[in-house]
Enzyme design. Structure first.
Site, PDB file in Angstrom:
ATOM      1  N   THR A 185      -6.498   5.068  -2.617  1.00  0.00           N
ATOM      2  CA  THR A 185      -7.869   4.648  -2.353  1.00  0.00           C
ATOM      3  C   THR A 185      -8.710   5.823  -1.883  1.00  0.00           C
ATOM      4  OG1 THR A 185      -7.065   2.495  -1.570  1.00  0.00           O
ATOM      5  CG2 THR A 185      -9.297   3.089  -0.962  1.00  0.00           C
ATOM      6  N   ARG A 213      -2.646  -8.077  -9.665  1.00  0.00           N
ATOM      7  CA  ARG A 213      -2.652  -7.755  -8.239  1.00  0.00           C
ATOM      8  C   ARG A 213      -3.974  -7.131  -7.820  1.00  0.00           C
ATOM      9  NH1 ARG A 213      -3.201  -2.887  -4.822  1.00  0.00           N
ATOM     10  NH2 ARG A 213      -2.025  -3.298  -2.910  1.00  0.00           N
ATOM     11  N   THR A 236      -6.730   2.596   4.049  1.00  0.00           N
ATOM     12  CA  THR A 236      -5.974   3.017   2.881  1.00  0.00           C
ATOM     13  C   THR A 236      -4.498   2.830   3.178  1.00  0.00           C
ATOM     14  OG1 THR A 236      -5.606   4.821   1.304  1.00  0.00           O
ATOM     15  CG2 THR A 236      -5.812   5.432   3.610  1.00  0.00           C
ATOM     16  N   GLY A 237      -3.696   2.844   2.122  1.00  0.00           N
ATOM     17  CA  GLY A 237      -2.263   2.618   2.295  1.00  0.00           C
ATOM     18  C   GLY A 237      -1.854   1.313   1.630  1.00  0.00           C
TER      19      GLY A 237
END
Length: 325
Positions: A185, A213, A236-237
């Site tokens: 991201t 997804r 993010t992540g």
């Protein structure tokens, strides 16, 4: 007007004029005598080309909203970045599907999810925000809306991404690699010379995800949230973990209660650490920016950093982490 009052009033005006900030000038003092550090652009990860673009926009007097859009578009068009926009890694069926959202200082927001064949989903999200009564459009509906708005269809699966996907198909093993595959991201926040804040978030999602997804990036309150009275945050992540904690909204509300951006980011990460038994298996990271231009960041695993552009200088800033390795 009496001479004494005239001198007093013009003196105040003179102080105000002398304190008026030039673009990327030194920090100024507001009426509460607090130091303000803006305009400024910050983004998840070391996307310095993106923050440089946003910073250049801010330097010429652009609004925070225009700056964040132009900033993240740099990575959407970057074919070497396989986690955002054109050239993004496909899902398990070979589809490049993009998610993005944008928020303006007035609290308005737009979002697109599962968007195909459009290089700049953040710009489509802005059109959703400005041209419709809705916040989010998905899939085929989002694509048709984009085409109606003048966006051109484009094949986003590059030769390199297709080659990597076909190699993955040989084993079909999905195992997130911390700070690599989860580095999916670009989230950006900008604070302009007027002190207004805007944000944007855009991604192609996890590599080889299940078809359909959608992660946290286009979800207002998860991957991005801001309040122009307080500040903003981006995440993010592992998107699923960020969605479960509504992390960006949480950070803004903690800042509203008086916590610094750093304290708020740390608490948001710890919410995930305390509730997810497998937190060591994935990364979650946040960047927050308050109205004074103060920045905070925190993550689970060491290795996350954020890009910052301020006063003409671009920097990569390592984040503090809960785990050291």
């Amino acid at each position: 007007m009496k001479r004494r009052n005239f001198i007093k009033n013009t003196g105040i005006a003179g102080v105000a004029l002398s304190a008026t900030p030039s673009i990327f000038s030194k920090p100024i003092l507001n009426e509460l005598n607090m130091i303000n550090k803006y305009p400024v652009a910050v983004a998840t990860w070391n996307f310095q080309n993106a923050t440089k673009m946003a910073g250049a926009e801010l330097a010429r007097g652009a609004t925070a909203l225009d700056a964040v859009e132009k900033g993240v578009m740099v990575e959407e068009a970057n074919l070497k970045n396989t986690t955002v926009g054109n050239g993004g890694a496909p899902d398990r069926d070979g589809n490049v599907t993009l998610d993005a959202c944008i928020m303006s200082p007035d609290g308005n927001a737009g979002s697109v999810v599962y968007l195909k064949e459009i290089e700049h989903p953040v710009s489509v999200a802005r059109k959703v925000m400005e041209e419709t009564p809705h916040v989010m459009l998905a899939g085929e509906g989002a694509l048709q809306f984009a085409i109606h708005q003048g966006f051109k269809r484009k094949n986003l699966l590059t030769e390199e991404s297709e080659k990597s996907w076909k190699k993955w198909l040989e084993h079909k093993e999905y195992k997130p690699i911390i700070n690599i595959e989860n580095h999916d991201t670009i989230g950006m926040l900008c604070l302009d010379s007027k002190g207004d804040i805007a944000g944007a978030c855009t991604t192609s999602g996890l590599s080889y995800k299940i078809n359909g997804r959608v992660g946290d990036s286009p979800i207002i309150g998860a991957g991005l949230f801001l309040d122009n009275e307080v500040g903003g945050a981006v995440g993010t992540g592992m998107g699923e973990a960020i969605m479960k904690s509504v992390g960006s909204f949480l950070i803004v509300e903690l800042m509203r209660q008086g916590k610094s951006p750093q304290e708020a980011c740390e608490e948001a990460v710890m919410r995930t650490v305390r509730t997810a038994p497998n937190y060591k298996d994935f990364q979650v990271a946040y960047v927050a920016l308050n109205k004074k231009g103060e920045i905070g960041s925190y993550c689970i695993h060491k290795g996350f950093s954020y890009a910052k552009f301020y006063e003409g200088e671009s920097t990569d800033n390592p984040s503090k982490s809960y785990l050291d390795s």
